[in-house]
Each structure stands twice: as structure tokens, then as C-alpha cells.
Design a protein around this motif. Structure first.
Motif, PDB file in Angstrom:
ATOM      1  N   ARG A 167      -0.563   4.833   1.334  1.00 33.62           N
ATOM      2  CA  ARG A 167       0.172   3.660   1.807  1.00 33.62           C
ATOM      3  C   ARG A 167      -0.641   2.907   2.849  1.00 33.62           C
ATOM      4  NH1 ARG A 167       4.600   7.354   1.541  1.00 33.62           N
ATOM      5  NH2 ARG A 167       4.537   7.707   3.791  1.00 33.62           N
ATOM      6  N   GLY A 168      -1.392   3.670   3.667  1.00 35.61           N
ATOM      7  CA  GLY A 168      -2.256   3.027   4.654  1.00 35.61           C
ATOM      8  C   GLY A 168      -3.333   2.181   3.995  1.00 35.61           C
ATOM      9  N   TYR A 169      -3.945   2.710   2.937  1.00 36.71           N
ATOM     10  CA  TYR A 169      -4.944   1.933   2.197  1.00 36.71           C
ATOM     11  C   TYR A 169      -4.311   0.683   1.600  1.00 36.71           C
ATOM     12  CZ  TYR A 169      -9.056   4.995   2.219  1.00 36.71           C
ATOM     13  OH  TYR A 169     -10.164   5.695   2.595  1.00 36.71           O
ATOM     14  N   THR A 170      -3.111   0.847   1.040  1.00 39.57           N
ATOM     15  CA  THR A 170      -2.431  -0.290   0.422  1.00 39.57           C
ATOM     16  C   THR A 170      -2.124  -1.375   1.447  1.00 39.57           C
ATOM     17  OG1 THR A 170      -1.418   1.232  -1.167  1.00 39.57           O
ATOM     18  CG2 THR A 170      -0.461  -0.966  -0.998  1.00 39.57           C
ATOM     19  N   SER A 171      -1.790  -0.962   2.669  1.00 37.52           N
ATOM     20  CA  SER A 171      -1.506  -1.945   3.724  1.00 37.52           C
ATOM     21  C   SER A 171      -2.767  -2.721   4.110  1.00 37.52           C
ATOM     22  CB  SER A 171      -0.934  -1.242   4.951  1.00 37.52           C
ATOM     23  OG  SER A 171      -1.923  -0.469   5.617  1.00 37.52           O
ATOM     24  N   ILE A 172      -3.945  -2.156   3.835  1.00 34.63           N
ATOM     25  CA  ILE A 172      -5.202  -2.829   4.173  1.00 34.63           C
ATOM     26  C   ILE A 172      -5.626  -3.768   3.051  1.00 34.63           C
ATOM     27  CG2 ILE A 172      -7.636  -2.543   4.768  1.00 34.63           C
ATOM     28  CD1 ILE A 172      -6.917   0.274   5.782  1.00 34.63           C
ATOM     29  N   VAL A 173      -5.766  -3.234   1.836  1.00 34.46           N
ATOM     30  CA  VAL A 173      -6.368  -4.019   0.742  1.00 34.46           C
ATOM     31  C   VAL A 173      -5.341  -4.619  -0.205  1.00 34.46           C
ATOM     32  CG1 VAL A 173      -8.511  -2.690   0.817  1.00 34.46           C
ATOM     33  CG2 VAL A 173      -6.665  -1.956  -0.705  1.00 34.46           C
ATOM     34  N   GLY A 174      -4.093  -4.175  -0.150  1.00 38.85           N
ATOM     35  CA  GLY A 174      -3.076  -4.693  -1.052  1.00 38.85           C
ATOM     36  C   GLY A 174      -2.921  -3.837  -2.290  1.00 38.85           C
ATOM     37  N   LEU A 175      -1.757  -3.899  -2.907  1.00 31.47           N
ATOM     38  CA  LEU A 175      -1.436  -3.067  -4.058  1.00 31.47           C
ATOM     39  C   LEU A 175      -2.336  -3.341  -5.251  1.00 31.47           C
ATOM     40  CD1 LEU A 175       0.401  -1.014  -5.463  1.00 31.47           C
ATOM     41  CD2 LEU A 175       1.965  -2.894  -5.994  1.00 31.47           C
ATOM     42  N   ASP A 176      -2.669  -4.601  -5.499  1.00 34.15           N
ATOM     43  CA  ASP A 176      -3.459  -4.958  -6.678  1.00 34.15           C
ATOM     44  C   ASP A 176      -4.856  -4.347  -6.652  1.00 34.15           C
ATOM     45  OD1 ASP A 176      -1.378  -6.423  -7.695  1.00 34.15           O
ATOM     46  OD2 ASP A 176      -2.081  -8.341  -6.885  1.00 34.15           O
ATOM     47  N   ALA A 177      -5.358  -4.033  -5.473  1.00 35.47           N
ATOM     48  CA  ALA A 177      -6.712  -3.475  -5.360  1.00 35.47           C
ATOM     49  C   ALA A 177      -6.730  -1.961  -5.482  1.00 35.47           C
ATOM     50  CB  ALA A 177      -7.335  -3.880  -4.024  1.00 35.47           C
ATOM     51  N   MET A 178      -5.560  -1.332  -5.550  1.00 32.61           N
ATOM     52  CA  MET A 178      -5.504   0.125  -5.555  1.00 32.61           C
ATOM     53  C   MET A 178      -5.710   0.691  -6.956  1.00 32.61           C
ATOM     54  SD  MET A 178      -5.191   0.790  -2.418  1.00 32.61           S
ATOM     55  CE  MET A 178      -4.819   2.537  -2.432  1.00 32.61           C
ATOM     56  N   GLN A 179      -6.189   1.923  -6.995  1.00 33.20           N
ATOM     57  CA  GLN A 179      -6.369   2.664  -8.239  1.00 33.20           C
ATOM     58  C   GLN A 179      -5.743   4.045  -8.066  1.00 33.20           C
ATOM     59  OE1 GLN A 179      -7.928   1.590 -11.134  1.00 33.20           O
ATOM     60  NE2 GLN A 179      -8.051  -0.421 -10.165  1.00 33.20           N
ATOM     61  N   LYS A 180      -5.193   4.568  -9.143  1.00 32.38           N
ATOM     62  CA  LYS A 180      -4.608   5.900  -9.077  1.00 32.38           C
ATOM     63  C   LYS A 180      -5.711   6.942  -8.902  1.00 32.38           C
ATOM     64  CE  LYS A 180      -1.176   8.942 -11.134  1.00 32.38           C
ATOM     65  NZ  LYS A 180      -0.091   9.060 -12.120  1.00 32.38           N
ATOM     66  N   VAL A 181      -5.450   7.940  -8.050  1.00 27.23           N
ATOM     67  CA  VAL A 181      -6.430   8.979  -7.755  1.00 27.23           C
ATOM     68  C   VAL A 181      -5.922  10.321  -8.263  1.00 27.23           C
ATOM     69  CG1 VAL A 181      -7.675  10.201  -5.939  1.00 27.23           C
ATOM     70  CG2 VAL A 181      -7.219   7.762  -5.709  1.00 27.23           C
ATOM     71  N   THR A 182      -6.763  11.008  -9.007  1.00 29.73           N
ATOM     72  CA  THR A 182      -6.459  12.355  -9.461  1.00 29.73           C
ATOM     73  C   THR A 182      -7.428  13.313  -8.783  1.00 29.73           C
ATOM     74  OG1 THR A 182      -5.722  11.532 -11.609  1.00 29.73           O
ATOM     75  CG2 THR A 182      -6.261  13.879 -11.455  1.00 29.73           C
ATOM     76  N   LEU A 183      -6.910  14.331  -8.126  1.00 30.84           N
ATOM     77  CA  LEU A 183      -7.777  15.221  -7.366  1.00 30.84           C
ATOM     78  C   LEU A 183      -7.284  16.662  -7.432  1.00 30.84           C
ATOM     79  CD1 LEU A 183     -10.112  15.674  -5.326  1.00 30.84           C
ATOM     80  CD2 LEU A 183      -8.465  15.204  -3.502  1.00 30.84           C
ATOM     81  N   THR A 184      -8.233  17.575  -7.636  1.00 27.72           N
ATOM     82  CA  THR A 184      -7.954  19.005  -7.555  1.00 27.72           C
ATOM     83  C   THR A 184      -8.643  19.549  -6.307  1.00 27.72           C
ATOM     84  OG1 THR A 184      -7.781  19.294  -9.942  1.00 27.72           O
ATOM     85  CG2 THR A 184      -8.301  21.252  -8.651  1.00 27.72           C
ATOM     86  N   ILE A 185      -7.888  20.258  -5.481  1.00 28.21           N
ATOM     87  CA  ILE A 185      -8.449  20.882  -4.279  1.00 28.21           C
ATOM     88  C   ILE A 185      -8.342  22.394  -4.418  1.00 28.21           C
ATOM     89  CG2 ILE A 185      -8.267  21.156  -1.775  1.00 28.21           C
ATOM     90  CD1 ILE A 185      -7.105  18.386  -1.606  1.00 28.21           C
ATOM     91  N   LYS A 186      -9.464  23.078  -4.312  1.00 27.08           N
ATOM     92  CA  LYS A 186      -9.486  24.534  -4.325  1.00 27.08           C
ATOM     93  C   LYS A 186      -9.849  25.028  -2.930  1.00 27.08           C
ATOM     94  CE  LYS A 186     -10.729  25.167  -9.208  1.00 27.08           C
ATOM     95  NZ  LYS A 186     -11.703  25.770 -10.153  1.00 27.08           N
TER      96      LYS A 186
END
Length: 379
Positions: A167-186
């Protein structure tokens, strides 16, 4: 005739050695490759060898210099930038999927013509969902975390933090600039298993407690205290967000954003980024620090500086930019400009120009910032 055949046999033998050496190097270096990628080099080698057989030199001559051991050794194993270049997966044009939301069973989205559509069916199987709540994204991070000592509570807290970061990133660059992130943490239970896991993916664990492999959407983290493990997990997740949303970035921007968001806390779905206490003395930034323009100019000489100085200066630069409206606009301009050429990070001239355009008195304001108590930021 026999002498000529012996020379050709020697040439074929040497060429085979070159081919085997190249293949072994690429294998142990963990790179993906195709035979067509090395074919031009082999053709060049064969041509040169044929020329040597047909026209032997009058006197021996050294054509290539063997790299020294010092140049082959990577002494800076904490350099996330080098890891991202080696283990990352640059995509010059991110996938532009439709973003939709659902309210009371009705799907809403805007198509490529800018027309708002409504339907009781999902627009596309590859579409990405978002559910706005006070203009904040809460469903753009797909996280899978595992570890011997990782509890459901830890997973829930980490997921909540990362949603707040997004949400912090979205507040900076806007929703249209966002991309979905998939991450695995071990999360590995001890240092020995962490080092083994990092090496199994071709990395060097020396000097690190976490590392991100973009090629595999994977972050490895060493289990320490719950507080330290949580911060490292968030830090590595931010590197994943940076690569997905922005692409390649300068070291100061990549590490600065990761260092800034790693101290986030969430209360009642509201995220607050607190100053890194390890960087402060009675609320003020302690010790030496590089001002923003000096930090940008040091990008190409990052390894020649003290590592702690560079990380602290990068964190301070982001915390400073997030402290004012002009600073956030400058950060937005940098991040959106990075998206244009995702496989190339901005050089210091480009970054300095953008900052000067959006924040003309940046240097003077930064001097005031370091002379004042560092305040937390509510996202």
C-alpha cells in the motif's frame, strides 16, 4: 601430409578443450545458456587456430592475459545489486494484465480503450484482482513462507506487514504502476543450513543473513531472533517488489527502500514506518552520512566505500524523501522513470536531474533533516 594432419588434430583437441571449459564454466556459474550462444565464439577460435596452422607466427606472442585471482574473487558478498544482476530476471516490458475488483458479486474493470466494464463474470483468466479500500491495495502480494520455527502467527504478521508495504508503494507511484508480486521465503533454522541453501542456488552466503533470487521468486533467510528474522524477511521481500514493480534500480534506491520499509509496523491495518534505531542516537542520525547527491555520485564506487555508510546513507535518503510532499514526488518520478527501461538502472546524472527538477532545494532541506529528530511515517 602427416605433419599437416598432426597440426589439425592438435587444433581439434585444443578447440575441444575450449568448448569443454566454456560449458563447465557456464554450468558451475549457474547460468542458462544455449549452444547457439557460444557458437560465434567457437567459430572465431577455430578460424584463428586454422590461421595459425596455415601461417605459423615467426615468434611466439601472448594474445590474451589471464585474469588475476584478485579480479575473480567477489569480496563484497552483501551486494544485492550484483545478486539481482546474476540471479534476477529482467523483463523489459511487464505483463499488462487487466486489473479488476469485485463488489457484491459484480466485477468491475477498465479495458484497453479506457471503458469501464461491469459483469457477473471475471474478465480474463489472467487478470489480476485488486480490492480497493480507501484507495489502498490489499490483494497484490502472493506470499509463501516456510521454516522449521516459523509459526502461523509469524506468517500472519509478515503478510500484514507486506500488504502495508505494498500500500505504501501504491501511495507513491499509483495503482496503475503496480504489478502483482509472487514470492517464496524459506527461513533456514541455523547458519550452517542457510549457507548450504544459498550455495545450492549458486550464491555466496558470506556476510549476509538474507538473499533474494529473482529468477526463482525465492528469498532465503537465516533464522535468528523473531524480530531480526522478521526484518530480514521484509527487507528481502522489498527487493522482490522493486524488481517486479520498478525493474533494475541503482543500489542506493534498492537498498534504501528495503532498509526504509523493513521497520514497518501495522496496527489496525494502518502501517507506520519507524526510523531504524540502529542508525540513531537520541532520535538523531548518528555518525557520518552522505548527502543525496554525493550518494548518487558514489553509485559506481559503491564497493570502495564503507558498507555501513552506504546502507545508512541510502536509508536516510529514502526516509528524507518520504518526509515531504516534494520528496515523495521526486521518489515517484524516479520510480516511474525506472519503469520505462526496466533492464537498465538510472545513472547518477539522470537521477540527479530528476531530483533537481522536482526538489530544487533538496540539499538544504536534507541538511535540516539530519539536524532534526527523525520522525516515523504513517502510510
Amino acid at each position: 601430409m602427416k605433419m599437416g594432419w598432426n597440426k589439425w588434430r592438435e587444433t581439434i583437441f585444443k578447440t575441444s578443450l575450449v568448448l569443454i571449459s566454456v560449458l563447465l564454466f557456464l554450468f558451475f556459474d549457474g547460468r542458462e545458456f544455449w549452444l547457439t550462444q557460444i557458437q560465434p565464439q567457437l567459430t572465431h577460435v577455430i578460424s584463428n587456430k586454422k590461421a595459425e596452422v596455415d601461417n605459423p607466427p615467426v615468434a611466439p606472442e601472448q594474445r590474451f592475459k589471464k585474469p588475476s585471482l584478485a579480479r575473480l574473487t567477489n569480496s563484497d558478498t552483501c551486494d544485492h545489486q550484483a545478486n539481482l544482476r546474476r540471479f534476477g530476471r529482467c523483463k523489459s516490458k511487464p505483463k499488462a494484465g487487466i486489473k479488476y475488483r469485485v463488489e457484491n458479486g459484480i466485477y468491475t474493470w477498465v479495458d484497453e480503450k479506457g471503458i469501464t466494464n461491469y459483469s457477473d463474470k471475471k474478465p480474463d483468466s489472467s487478470a489480476l484482482s485488486y480490492q480497493p479500500k480507501r484507495n489502498q491495495v490489499i490483494d497484490f502480494f502472493e506470499l509463501n513462507i516456510s521454516g522449521t520455527h516459523i509459526t502461523n502467527q509469524f506468517k500472519n504478521v509478515l503478510s500484514t506487514k507486506l500488504n502495508a508495504v505494498f500500500r505504501g508503494y501504491t501511495s507513491i507511484v499509483g495503482l496503475d504502476a503496480m504489478q502483482k508480486v509472487t514470492l517464496t521465503i524459506k527461513v533456514l533454522p541455523n547458519r550452517r543450513e542457510y549457507e548450504q541453501a544459498v550455495r545450492s542456488y549458486g550464491g555466496d552466503p558470506k556476510g549476509s543473513v538474507g538473499i533474494y533470487f529473482g529468477r526463482h521468486n525465492l528469498a532465503l533467510v537465516e533464522q535468528r531472533s523473531q524480530y531480526a528474522t522478521m526484518q530480514t524477511a521484509v527487507h528481502e521481500a522489498v527487493h522482490a517488489i522493486n524488481q517486479a514493480v520498478i525493474g533494475y534500480t541503482p543500489r542506493w534506491l534498492n537498498e534504501g527502500l528495503a532498509g526504509y520499509f523493513q521497520t514497518i509496523k501495522v496496527n489496525m491495518q494502518v502501517g507506520t514506518v519507524y526510523p531504524n534505531s540502529a542508525r540513531l542516537d537520541s532520535g538523531y542520525i548518528k555518525g557520518n552520512i552522505l548527502p543525496p547527491y554525493d550518494l548518487l555520485n558514489a553509485e559506481s564506487d559503491w564497493k570502495s566505500y564503507n558498507t555501513d555508510l552506504m546502507y545508512k546513507s541510502s536509508w536516510a535518503a529514502i526516509h528524507f524523501l518520504m518526509s515531504t510532499a516534494k520528496g515523495r514526488q521526486s521518489l515517484k518520478a524516479l520510480m516511474l522513470y525506472e519503469q520505462i527501461e526496466r533492464c537498465r538502472s538510472l545513472n547518477h546524472q539522470e537521477s540527479s536531474k530528476l531530483l533537481a527538477e522536482h526538489f530544487p532545494n533538496l540539499h538544504d532541506r536534507f541538511l535540516l533533516f539530519v539536524q532534526s529528530p527523525v520522525e516515523p511515517h504513517r502510510l
